[in-house]
Design a protein around this motif. Sequence first.
Motif, PDB file in Angstrom:
ATOM      1  N   LEU A  46       6.215  10.864   3.688  1.00 52.68           N
ATOM      2  CA  LEU A  46       6.370   9.464   4.079  1.00 52.68           C
ATOM      3  C   LEU A  46       5.521   9.129   5.306  1.00 52.68           C
ATOM      4  CD1 LEU A  46       7.700   6.660   3.933  1.00 52.68           C
ATOM      5  CD2 LEU A  46       9.629   7.606   5.210  1.00 52.68           C
ATOM      6  N   LYS A  47       5.589   9.951   6.350  1.00 58.77           N
ATOM      7  CA  LYS A  47       4.831   9.657   7.577  1.00 58.77           C
ATOM      8  C   LYS A  47       3.338   9.614   7.302  1.00 58.77           C
ATOM      9  CE  LYS A  47       7.929  11.189  11.189  1.00 58.77           C
ATOM     10  NZ  LYS A  47       8.093  12.036  12.360  1.00 58.77           N
ATOM     11  N   LYS A  48       2.849  10.510   6.474  1.00 57.38           N
ATOM     12  CA  LYS A  48       1.416  10.529   6.158  1.00 57.38           C
ATOM     13  C   LYS A  48       1.024   9.249   5.422  1.00 57.38           C
ATOM     14  CE  LYS A  48      -2.192  13.295   4.067  1.00 57.38           C
ATOM     15  NZ  LYS A  48      -2.541  14.532   3.387  1.00 57.38           N
ATOM     16  N   ALA A  49       1.842   8.824   4.477  1.00 61.63           N
ATOM     17  CA  ALA A  49       1.563   7.584   3.737  1.00 61.63           C
ATOM     18  C   ALA A  49       1.590   6.381   4.676  1.00 61.63           C
ATOM     19  CB  ALA A  49       2.576   7.402   2.611  1.00 61.63           C
ATOM     20  N   GLN A 101      17.988   6.618   7.413  1.00 56.76           N
ATOM     21  CA  GLN A 101      18.853   5.466   7.681  1.00 56.76           C
ATOM     22  C   GLN A 101      18.863   4.484   6.510  1.00 56.76           C
ATOM     23  OE1 GLN A 101      16.441   4.220  10.788  1.00 56.76           O
ATOM     24  NE2 GLN A 101      17.218   5.649  12.305  1.00 56.76           N
ATOM     25  N   GLY A 102      17.764   4.456   5.762  1.00 56.74           N
ATOM     26  CA  GLY A 102      17.632   3.508   4.666  1.00 56.74           C
ATOM     27  C   GLY A 102      18.316   3.990   3.404  1.00 56.74           C
ATOM     28  N   GLN A 103      18.360   3.117   2.435  1.00 60.20           N
ATOM     29  CA  GLN A 103      19.056   3.444   1.198  1.00 60.20           C
ATOM     30  C   GLN A 103      18.121   3.902   0.081  1.00 60.20           C
ATOM     31  OE1 GLN A 103      21.341   0.010   0.203  1.00 60.20           O
ATOM     32  NE2 GLN A 103      22.638   0.165   2.005  1.00 60.20           N
ATOM     33  N   LEU A 104      16.818   3.810   0.295  1.00 56.08           N
ATOM     34  CA  LEU A 104      15.871   4.170  -0.744  1.00 56.08           C
ATOM     35  C   LEU A 104      15.356   5.583  -0.541  1.00 56.08           C
ATOM     36  CD1 LEU A 104      13.817   0.850  -0.805  1.00 56.08           C
ATOM     37  CD2 LEU A 104      15.677   1.512  -2.321  1.00 56.08           C
ATOM     38  N   LYS A 105      14.999   6.245  -1.622  1.00 57.35           N
ATOM     39  CA  LYS A 105      14.465   7.605  -1.575  1.00 57.35           C
ATOM     40  C   LYS A 105      12.953   7.537  -1.746  1.00 57.35           C
ATOM     41  CE  LYS A 105      18.529   9.635  -1.682  1.00 57.35           C
ATOM     42  NZ  LYS A 105      19.207   9.463  -0.441  1.00 57.35           N
ATOM     43  N   TRP A 106      12.226   8.241  -0.882  1.00 56.08           N
ATOM     44  CA  TRP A 106      10.774   8.258  -0.971  1.00 56.08           C
ATOM     45  C   TRP A 106      10.328   9.041  -2.198  1.00 56.08           C
ATOM     46  CZ3 TRP A 106       6.819   5.602   0.552  1.00 56.08           C
ATOM     47  CH2 TRP A 106       5.539   6.136   0.446  1.00 56.08           C
ATOM     48  N   ARG A 107      10.895  10.212  -2.400  1.00 61.66           N
ATOM     49  CA  ARG A 107      10.513  11.031  -3.563  1.00 61.66           C
ATOM     50  C   ARG A 107      11.190  10.485  -4.802  1.00 61.66           C
ATOM     51  NH1 ARG A 107       7.446  15.056  -1.853  1.00 61.66           N
ATOM     52  NH2 ARG A 107       7.894  15.983   0.155  1.00 61.66           N
ATOM     53  N   GLY A 109       0.815  -1.212   0.000  1.00 58.31           N
ATOM     54  CA  GLY A 109       0.000   0.000   0.000  1.00 58.31           C
ATOM     55  C   GLY A 109       0.848   1.261   0.000  1.00 58.31           C
ATOM     56  N   CYS A 110       1.900   1.278   0.793  1.00 62.81           N
ATOM     57  CA  CYS A 110       2.790   2.445   0.804  1.00 62.81           C
ATOM     58  C   CYS A 110       3.504   2.603  -0.532  1.00 62.81           C
ATOM     59  CB  CYS A 110       3.802   2.336   1.946  1.00 62.81           C
ATOM     60  SG  CYS A 110       3.083   2.620   3.565  1.00 62.81           S
ATOM     61  N   LEU A 111       3.945   1.507  -1.111  1.00 66.14           N
ATOM     62  CA  LEU A 111       4.596   1.574  -2.418  1.00 66.14           C
ATOM     63  C   LEU A 111       3.606   1.998  -3.504  1.00 66.14           C
ATOM     64  CD1 LEU A 111       6.903  -1.552  -2.126  1.00 66.14           C
ATOM     65  CD2 LEU A 111       7.555   0.866  -1.914  1.00 66.14           C
ATOM     66  N   PHE A 112       2.342   1.600  -3.362  1.00 66.44           N
ATOM     67  CA  PHE A 112       1.277   2.046  -4.255  1.00 66.44           C
ATOM     68  C   PHE A 112       1.100   3.561  -4.147  1.00 66.44           C
ATOM     69  CE2 PHE A 112      -3.310   3.116  -3.613  1.00 66.44           C
ATOM     70  CZ  PHE A 112      -3.670   3.279  -4.939  1.00 66.44           C
ATOM     71  N   ILE A 113       1.047   4.089  -2.909  1.00 70.18           N
ATOM     72  CA  ILE A 113       0.913   5.536  -2.709  1.00 70.18           C
ATOM     73  C   ILE A 113       2.106   6.260  -3.313  1.00 70.18           C
ATOM     74  CG2 ILE A 113       0.958   7.363  -0.952  1.00 70.18           C
ATOM     75  CD1 ILE A 113      -0.772   5.528   0.803  1.00 70.18           C
ATOM     76  N   ARG A 114       3.284   5.748  -3.082  1.00 70.38           N
ATOM     77  CA  ARG A 114       4.497   6.361  -3.638  1.00 70.38           C
ATOM     78  C   ARG A 114       4.451   6.362  -5.155  1.00 70.38           C
ATOM     79  NH1 ARG A 114       9.800   3.900  -4.848  1.00 70.38           N
ATOM     80  NH2 ARG A 114      11.350   5.566  -4.894  1.00 70.38           N
ATOM     81  N   GLU A 115       4.025   5.254  -5.737  1.00 69.47           N
ATOM     82  CA  GLU A 115       3.946   5.131  -7.194  1.00 69.47           C
ATOM     83  C   GLU A 115       2.932   6.122  -7.774  1.00 69.47           C
ATOM     84  OE1 GLU A 115       4.055   1.156  -9.462  1.00 69.47           O
ATOM     85  OE2 GLU A 115       1.916   1.561  -9.127  1.00 69.47           O
ATOM     86  N   TRP A 151       6.932  -0.092  10.148  1.00 70.17           N
ATOM     87  CA  TRP A 151       8.339  -0.043  10.575  1.00 70.17           C
ATOM     88  C   TRP A 151       9.273  -0.350   9.413  1.00 70.17           C
ATOM     89  CZ3 TRP A 151      12.236  -3.609  10.470  1.00 70.17           C
ATOM     90  CH2 TRP A 151      13.417  -3.222  11.096  1.00 70.17           C
ATOM     91  N   ALA A 152       8.946  -1.381   8.624  1.00 70.47           N
ATOM     92  CA  ALA A 152       9.821  -1.780   7.512  1.00 70.47           C
ATOM     93  C   ALA A 152       9.934  -0.671   6.474  1.00 70.47           C
ATOM     94  CB  ALA A 152       9.296  -3.065   6.866  1.00 70.47           C
ATOM     95  N   ILE A 153       8.807  -0.100   6.079  1.00 68.41           N
ATOM     96  CA  ILE A 153       8.843   0.981   5.084  1.00 68.41           C
ATOM     97  C   ILE A 153       9.583   2.185   5.648  1.00 68.41           C
ATOM     98  CG2 ILE A 153       7.406   2.679   3.875  1.00 68.41           C
ATOM     99  CD1 ILE A 153       7.504   0.070   2.409  1.00 68.41           C
ATOM    100  N   HIS A 154       9.316   2.519   6.906  1.00 69.70           N
ATOM    101  CA  HIS A 154      10.024   3.649   7.524  1.00 69.70           C
ATOM    102  C   HIS A 154      11.526   3.402   7.536  1.00 69.70           C
ATOM    103  CE1 HIS A 154      11.666   6.115  10.812  1.00 69.70           C
ATOM    104  NE2 HIS A 154      10.846   7.010  10.307  1.00 69.70           N
ATOM    105  N   PHE A 155      11.930   2.194   7.873  1.00 66.76           N
ATOM    106  CA  PHE A 155      13.359   1.869   7.916  1.00 66.76           C
ATOM    107  C   PHE A 155      14.009   2.028   6.543  1.00 66.76           C
ATOM    108  CE2 PHE A 155      16.814  -1.173   7.369  1.00 66.76           C
ATOM    109  CZ  PHE A 155      17.678  -0.745   8.363  1.00 66.76           C
ATOM    110  N   PHE A 156      13.378   1.505   5.515  1.00 61.81           N
ATOM    111  CA  PHE A 156      13.993   1.530   4.188  1.00 61.81           C
ATOM    112  C   PHE A 156      13.948   2.896   3.518  1.00 61.81           C
ATOM    113  CE2 PHE A 156      13.307  -3.104   4.476  1.00 61.81           C
ATOM    114  CZ  PHE A 156      14.627  -3.490   4.279  1.00 61.81           C
ATOM    115  N   PHE A 157      12.974   3.731   3.871  1.00 63.56           N
ATOM    116  CA  PHE A 157      12.843   5.024   3.210  1.00 63.56           C
ATOM    117  C   PHE A 157      13.240   6.201   4.085  1.00 63.56           C
ATOM    118  CE2 PHE A 157      10.143   2.503   0.404  1.00 63.56           C
ATOM    119  CZ  PHE A 157      10.590   2.938  -0.830  1.00 63.56           C
ATOM    120  N   SER A 158      13.599   5.975   5.344  1.00 68.09           N
ATOM    121  CA  SER A 158      14.031   7.076   6.202  1.00 68.09           C
ATOM    122  C   SER A 158      15.478   7.420   5.876  1.00 68.09           C
ATOM    123  CB  SER A 158      13.898   6.683   7.675  1.00 68.09           C
ATOM    124  OG  SER A 158      14.838   5.693   8.011  1.00 68.09           O
TER     125      SER A 158
END
Length: 133
Positions: A69-72, A126-132, A55-61, A117-124
């Motif tokens: 990120l927090k809102k999503a 600290q993580g290696q992925l960019k939300w935008r 769902g979060c990846l859907f919102i990002r897409e 938690w997982a999405i926050h970890f990977f996109f915060s």
Amino acid sequence: MLKKPGFTIAFFGWMSIITFLSLYSFSKDELPSVRIPHLDKIVHAVFYFGAVVLGCLFIRERTAGKIELKKALWTMCLVAVVYGILIEALQGTMTLGRDGNSYDAMANALGALAGVWAIHFFFSSQGQLKWRQ
């Protein structure tokens, strides 16, 4: 039209699978006879973990990361928890031989929180992925 609707398709497909498996009345012959303690609760948590992640990846897409990120995260967590409660209520009223279960709803919520938690970890930061995008 979306250029790459992969997560959109995956999210709605996943939610369709959850809905079908939750509301279809299986006969005892159709179910596997695996005896692992609390396996049912683990399955619930995994399904709702997947729902929040997809769902979060859907919102990002769909928004190209323009939604914060927090809102999503909290939107998808709330959607998953409410959906899980609704499904449990429907199981008690619409299915034969199945009952709604508050422990299943709690397992759904724990899975949803783990997905947050997982999405926050990977996109915060600290993580290696960019939300935008």
